[in-house]
Design a protein around this motif. Structure first.
Motif, PDB file in Angstrom:
ATOM      1  N   UNK A 239       1.021   4.383  30.536  1.00 22.91           N
ATOM      2  CA  UNK A 239       0.565   4.523  29.146  1.00 22.91           C
ATOM      3  C   UNK A 239       1.001   5.845  28.547  1.00 22.91           C
ATOM      4  N   UNK A 240       0.891   6.916  29.344  1.00 20.13           N
ATOM      5  CA  UNK A 240       1.295   8.247  28.888  1.00 20.13           C
ATOM      6  C   UNK A 240       2.799   8.301  28.644  1.00 20.13           C
ATOM      7  N   UNK A 241       3.573   7.659  29.539  1.00 18.21           N
ATOM      8  CA  UNK A 241       5.026   7.638  29.362  1.00 18.21           C
ATOM      9  C   UNK A 241       5.403   6.899  28.087  1.00 18.21           C
ATOM     10  N   UNK A 242       4.804   5.759  27.820  1.00 22.03           N
ATOM     11  CA  UNK A 242       5.094   5.037  26.573  1.00 22.03           C
ATOM     12  C   UNK A 242       4.746   5.902  25.357  1.00 22.03           C
ATOM     13  N   UNK A 243       3.608   6.582  25.413  1.00 18.05           N
ATOM     14  CA  UNK A 243       3.211   7.454  24.305  1.00 18.05           C
ATOM     15  C   UNK A 243       4.279   8.537  24.083  1.00 18.05           C
TER      16      UNK A 243
ATOM     17  N   UNK B  22       6.144   2.084  38.425  1.00 21.52           N
ATOM     18  CA  UNK B  22       5.598   1.215  39.473  1.00 21.52           C
ATOM     19  C   UNK B  22       6.274   1.470  40.817  1.00 21.52           C
ATOM     20  N   UNK B  23       7.566   1.787  40.797  1.00 19.16           N
ATOM     21  CA  UNK B  23       8.326   1.963  42.034  1.00 19.16           C
ATOM     22  C   UNK B  23       8.130   3.337  42.653  1.00 19.16           C
ATOM     23  N   UNK B  24       7.566   4.269  41.874  1.00 20.13           N
ATOM     24  CA  UNK B  24       7.348   5.622  42.382  1.00 20.13           C
ATOM     25  C   UNK B  24       5.851   5.921  42.517  1.00 20.13           C
ATOM     26  N   UNK B  25       5.034   4.840  42.552  1.00 25.70           N
ATOM     27  CA  UNK B  25       3.585   4.949  42.738  1.00 25.70           C
ATOM     28  C   UNK B  25       2.946   5.824  41.655  1.00 25.70           C
ATOM     29  N   UNK B  26       3.451   5.654  40.437  1.00 25.21           N
ATOM     30  CA  UNK B  26       2.946   6.435  39.302  1.00 25.21           C
ATOM     31  C   UNK B  26       2.462   5.529  38.165  1.00 25.21           C
ATOM     32  N   UNK B  27       2.031   4.319  38.522  1.00 27.10           N
ATOM     33  CA  UNK B  27       1.654   3.332  37.503  1.00 27.10           C
ATOM     34  C   UNK B  27       0.574   3.853  36.558  1.00 27.10           C
ATOM     35  N   UNK B  28      -0.273   4.747  37.061  1.00 26.32           N
ATOM     36  CA  UNK B  28      -1.361   5.281  36.250  1.00 26.32           C
ATOM     37  C   UNK B  28      -0.838   6.021  35.015  1.00 26.32           C
TER      38      UNK B  28
END
Length: 375
Positions: free
Chosen positions: A132-136, A123-129
């Protein structure tokens, strides 16, 4: 045991993960175990008798202040040559991903520990999209491990919800000999206040990055001339912070280590911790052991360490006004002293031994589970 630790960060870097690791490794060796460390090559080849094997490191385009080791096939041969009893991969992401993959492939007992809420940082690096991929990605890595560790009950609940398997909470610790109120020093107080030692010192210690939300503290300085802010640490966000705090009573010291850091804690008056993305926040324990009252966000991991109105004051993390109002309460010296005394009383006997013993127990469990699996 021969313990192999593969970590994304190690000395000379200094953060909560490295602090926990160095204290754990020291304990493991003191009680008779052998430890080998694989880490990004930052020029350190041994730590108090433990071999440190460096993997070539480079800076990433989106995070220039720190060098990381990328996934590397060399890890397979290193694990085979070292032939450890257990492999502990710390914060697997890059080189740690290779550690997870090859430890599993070579059938070694594997423990993985989760220390950084990278998906939340998006969220802080404007990569919120990409959350889901990071959690995976992190779930895929951690679920290769025999046992997973994390550093707070709240984070465990989140990892359970994200379907991470076999997660245990790794107890916290702090060096109560190094961090102690007796280390207060007038020269350090002058340094932290730019020779305005009669002012109340707000101390921040940690990495300077957007997700730490350090900007919140400026409102306090604009609301009261009683305070001076000392920011101890460095990181990718330092230049914007220096500009943002221009014209205020703010001192940037850069990194401090060891006795200097302990003296800085003990010479301050209030520890401010605006971040809401921590899995633990080791600096909170260091500040408490140094006899400082805490101001921190009212979040799950923080509540596990800080009792509101006992060890410090918790503020509404969704309100900048709440942060300012909470810090301003500590203009009251008697309140500061009461909270500081209580914080020190509740932590001064902690040390690092208990969490290190727990890690050894976890390693033994992983070894037993691997043996049973092979049967």
């Amino acid at each position: 045991m021969h313990i192999l630790i593969i970590t994304e960060t190690f000395l000379p870097s200094t953060d909560g993960v490295v602090t926990r690791l160095t204290n754990s490794i020291r304990y493991f060796m003191n009680v008779g175990h052998k430890v080998t460390i694989i880490a990004p090559d930052l020029g350190v080849s041994e730590f108090e008798g433990a071999e440190v094997i460096g993997i070539r490191a480079s800076k990433l385009p989106f995070y220039r202040s720190k060098a990381f080791a990328l996934p590397n096939r060399r890890i397979k041969q290193l694990i085979a040559d070292i032939d450890p009893d257990v492999v502990h991969v710390v914060n697997p992401a890059l080189v740690g991903a290779s550690g997870v993959y090859y430890a599993k492939k070579l059938q070694y007992p594997l423990v993985a520990s989760y220390h950084t809420q990278v998906p939340r940082y998006a969220d802080y690096y404007h990569l919120s999209i990409f959350k889901g991929l990071l959690w995976w990605y992190f779930r895929k890595l951690h679920n290769q491990a025999t046992i997973n560790l994390c550093t707070s009950n709240v984070v465990k609940e989140e990892l359970d919800q994200q379907n991470f398997l076999n997660v245990h909470v790794w107890k916290r610790g702090v060096d109560t000999k190094l961090f102690h109120p007796d280390h207060e020093d007038e020269a350090m107080r002058n340094r932290l206040t730019n020779n305005q030692k009669s002012k109340t010192i707000l101390l921040y210690v940690g990495r300077l990055a957007p997700e730490k939300e350090i900007e919140k503290i400026r409102n306090v300085l604009e609301s009261s001339d009683q305070f001076v802010l000392a920011i101890v640490g460095d990181g990718p966000h330092r230049a914007p912070l220096v500009k943002y705090f221009e014209g205020t009573n703010t001192i940037f010291t850069g990194f401090m280590h060891g006795n200097d850091l302990a003296t800085a804690y003990a010479s301050a008056d209030v520890f401010v911790f605006p971040s809401t993305t921590e899995t633990l926040g080791l600096v909170l324990s260091e500040a408490m052991a140094s006899g400082l009252p805490i101001v921190a966000a009212d979040s799950g991991p923080t509540r596990e360490q800080i009792q509101h109105e006992t060890h410090g004051l918790l503020y509404d993390q969704h309100s900048v006004e709440s942060f300012t109002e909470t810090v301003l309460r500590l203009e009251d010296e008697s309140l500061r002293q009461r909270l500081a005394a209580s914080a020190w009383q509740d932590i001064h006997e902690m040390g690092w031994d208990e969490q290190s013993k727990q890690a050894l127990d976890i390693y033994q469990q992983a070894i037993s589970m691997q043996v049973n699996h092979e049967k």
